[in-house]
Design a protein around this motif. Structure first.
Motif, PDB file in Angstrom:
ATOM      1  N   ASP A 223      32.168  13.047  20.636  1.00  0.00           N
ATOM      2  CA  ASP A 223      31.668  14.423  20.585  1.00  0.00           C
ATOM      3  C   ASP A 223      32.695  15.392  21.174  1.00  0.00           C
ATOM      4  O   ASP A 223      33.548  14.998  21.981  1.00  0.00           O
ATOM      5  CB  ASP A 223      30.358  14.554  21.375  1.00  0.00           C
ATOM      6  CG  ASP A 223      29.217  13.782  20.743  1.00  0.00           C
ATOM      7  OD1 ASP A 223      29.265  13.551  19.522  1.00  0.00           O
ATOM      8  OD2 ASP A 223      28.278  13.404  21.474  1.00  0.00           O
ATOM      9  N   GLN A 224      32.593  16.644  20.774  1.00  0.00           N
ATOM     10  CA  GLN A 224      33.459  17.671  21.338  1.00  0.00           C
ATOM     11  C   GLN A 224      32.935  18.051  22.722  1.00  0.00           C
ATOM     12  O   GLN A 224      32.032  18.873  22.864  1.00  0.00           O
ATOM     13  CB  GLN A 224      33.503  18.898  20.422  1.00  0.00           C
ATOM     14  CG  GLN A 224      34.275  18.670  19.135  1.00  0.00           C
ATOM     15  CD  GLN A 224      34.438  19.943  18.321  1.00  0.00           C
ATOM     16  OE1 GLN A 224      33.818  20.954  18.589  1.00  0.00           O
ATOM     17  NE2 GLN A 224      35.292  19.886  17.310  1.00  0.00           N
ATOM     18  N   ALA A 225      33.506  17.401  23.702  1.00  0.00           N
ATOM     19  CA  ALA A 225      33.100  17.649  25.096  1.00  0.00           C
ATOM     20  C   ALA A 225      34.293  17.341  25.992  1.00  0.00           C
ATOM     21  O   ALA A 225      35.189  16.593  25.620  1.00  0.00           O
ATOM     22  CB  ALA A 225      31.912  16.761  25.478  1.00  0.00           C
ATOM     23  N   ARG A 226      34.307  17.920  27.210  1.00  0.00           N
ATOM     24  CA  ARG A 226      35.405  17.684  28.129  1.00  0.00           C
ATOM     25  C   ARG A 226      35.450  16.205  28.545  1.00  0.00           C
ATOM     26  O   ARG A 226      36.514  15.622  28.704  1.00  0.00           O
ATOM     27  CB  ARG A 226      35.253  18.589  29.366  1.00  0.00           C
ATOM     28  CG  ARG A 226      36.421  18.494  30.335  1.00  0.00           C
ATOM     29  CD  ARG A 226      36.225  19.446  31.499  1.00  0.00           C
ATOM     30  NE  ARG A 226      36.245  20.831  31.060  1.00  0.00           N
ATOM     31  CZ  ARG A 226      37.349  21.554  30.880  1.00  0.00           C
ATOM     32  NH1 ARG A 226      38.540  21.007  31.073  1.00  0.00           N
ATOM     33  NH2 ARG A 226      37.271  22.811  30.491  1.00  0.00           N
ATOM     34  N   HIS A 227      34.296  15.626  28.725  1.00  0.00           N
ATOM     35  CA  HIS A 227      34.194  14.213  29.093  1.00  0.00           C
ATOM     36  C   HIS A 227      33.990  13.383  27.811  1.00  0.00           C
ATOM     37  O   HIS A 227      33.785  13.933  26.724  1.00  0.00           O
ATOM     38  CB  HIS A 227      33.016  14.006  30.047  1.00  0.00           C
ATOM     39  CG  HIS A 227      31.746  14.623  29.537  1.00  0.00           C
ATOM     40  ND1 HIS A 227      31.430  15.947  29.749  1.00  0.00           N
ATOM     41  CD2 HIS A 227      30.738  14.120  28.787  1.00  0.00           C
ATOM     42  CE1 HIS A 227      30.280  16.231  29.175  1.00  0.00           C
ATOM     43  NE2 HIS A 227      29.831  15.135  28.574  1.00  0.00           N
ATOM     44  N   GLN A 229      31.885  11.594  25.410  1.00  0.00           N
ATOM     45  CA  GLN A 229      30.456  11.578  25.090  1.00  0.00           C
ATOM     46  C   GLN A 229      30.284  11.141  23.636  1.00  0.00           C
ATOM     47  O   GLN A 229      31.030  11.573  22.759  1.00  0.00           O
ATOM     48  CB  GLN A 229      29.848  12.966  25.284  1.00  0.00           C
ATOM     49  CG  GLN A 229      28.373  13.033  24.906  1.00  0.00           C
ATOM     50  CD  GLN A 229      27.736  14.332  25.362  1.00  0.00           C
ATOM     51  OE1 GLN A 229      27.744  14.642  26.564  1.00  0.00           O
ATOM     52  NE2 GLN A 229      27.195  15.083  24.428  1.00  0.00           N
ATOM     53  N   SER A 231      27.227  10.527  20.731  1.00  0.00           N
ATOM     54  CA  SER A 231      25.836  10.642  20.316  1.00  0.00           C
ATOM     55  C   SER A 231      25.516   9.768  19.106  1.00  0.00           C
ATOM     56  O   SER A 231      24.356   9.638  18.725  1.00  0.00           O
ATOM     57  CB  SER A 231      25.514  12.099  19.973  1.00  0.00           C
ATOM     58  OG  SER A 231      25.817  12.941  21.070  1.00  0.00           O
TER      59      SER A 231
END
Length: 376
Positions: A223-227, A229, A231
């Motif tokens: 996913d587009q996240a800093r950490h 992730q 889904s």
């Protein structure tokens, strides 16, 4: 005691890098810029250039053709318990991803006119299994399936069509590249294919949104996240930047390779078709094959194994036609629709050496061995 000199090996179909060194230019650029992995401009460029070459809107560069089939099935919504129609005369890589998705393959017979999926058998399969989710079509040995008839049947039943064009990059059906007629198309760049990246594949589609989704799945569904992730379930299916560089160089000489494959086929046709019981693979007015592997049927006393063994004694590689999936130990439990054409093609078919590095002397050497079986 004098040692017998081993004759130089003639391969069925081996990797053939460009004489111009195009591949090394792209590989060097990857090294010079330190874009070795995971992605980079070669991956992006290979996707753009392949899509443009075949006339598709979007493409995703993946680790193999098998991975491309897997993601095509997933993109088409195939899941647990779903039925997928698949040609029985193909390599197992076509059928295996159906099992990856916990779906159920139903194998469809070939016809002699194309050696590919028989439209009449496909119609029969829809009557027996109207709830089918997708249809996989293969363009065997670079020969196009009868796509107008197949697409008409599939559109009538509103099912997704996935073209396994692993063997048919550079083949045209009525002026259109195979792999771009159905909803999804799959190409392979394995070492024996008409162009190679050493390993790798490409998924193409007119549906850019689905290709973007396939790229997402292929990169572990991050996913587009800093950490980190996730889904959705993901896969490690993306092509590396170095491998894609080889592909960009190889794509430049695709037309040359198709011309050489055609030359090889015409040589065999001219030299062998007059032999009793020999029938070269079929040609149709709507088909412009890439002649990936020149293949033939034998209907006389000389059998495929006779030729294979005679060639082996001369250090020449050949192989039988694919053994149908419904005859394979792993897949024989699944249903098969047909009347045994694929069985006959397997029993009587042989793939001849079709390496694009072959010289006329090599071709003459192959033909001499084969003709000898009719004169001895």
């Amino acid at each position: 005691m004098e040692l017998t000199k081993i004759k130089e090996k003639i391969f069925l179909s081996s990797p053939h890098m460009s004489d111009e060194g195009y591949e090394m230019e792209y590989i060097k650029e990857a090294f010079d810029t330190n874009w070795i992995a995971p992605l980079g401009e070669n991956v992006n460029g290979f996707e753009r250039e392949l899509a443009a070459k075949v006339g598709s809107k979007a493409a995703a560069a993946l680790s193999s053709g098998t991975a491309a089939i897997h993601l095509a099935l997933k993109a088409a919504g195939v899941g647990e318990g779903d039925i997928v129609f698949c040609p029985t005369l193909t390599f197992s890589a076509t059928a295996n991803p159906i099992i990856y998705q916990n779906a159920i393959p139903v194998f469809i017979d070939s016809n002699y006119e194309t050696w590919n999926m028989c439209p009449e058998a496909l119609e029969e399969a829809f009557i027996k299994y109207p709830e089918v989710k997708a249809v996989l079509v293969v363009h065997l040995y670079g020969l196009s399936a009868d796509m107008d008839k197949i697409m008409e049947i599939c559109r009538k039943h509103n099912v997704a069509v996935i073209e396994d064009a692993a063997e048919s990059l550079g083949t045209y059906y009525k002026g259109q590249h195979t792999g771009t007629i159905g909803d999804y198309g799959v190409f392979s760049f394995n070492g024996n294919k008409i162009i190679t990246t050493s390993g790798g594949g490409m998924l193409v589609s007119k549906n850019e949104e689905r290709i973007n989704k396939a790229r997402f799945w292929a990169t572990q569904s991050r996913d587009q996240a800093r950490h980190y992730q996730h889904s959705e379930l993901g896969f490690n299916y993306r092509m590396s930047n170095v491998v894609a560089g080889i592909g960009r160089g190889q794509l430049k000489i695709l037309d040359q390779r198709v011309e050489k494959k055609k030359y090889i086929h015409e040589f065999y046709k001219r030299e062998l078709e007059g032999l009793e019981g020999v029938e070269l693979m079929p040609s149709n007015e709507w088909n412009e094959p890439n002649y990936w592997l020149s293949s033939m049927m034998l209907r006389g006393k000389v059998r495929p194994l006779d030729i294979i063994e005679a060639l082996e004694r001369e250090n020449i590689e050949s192989r039988p036609v694919w053994k149908p999936m419904h005859m394979q130990p792993f897949f024989e439990r699944f249903d098969y629709i047909g009347n045994g054409v694929s069985n006959k093609l397997f029993e009587n078919g042989i793939c001849l050496p079709s390496d694009t590095k072959m010289t006329d002397l090599d071709l003459e050497r192959v033909v001499k061995v084969i003709k000898g079986l009719w004169t001895n």
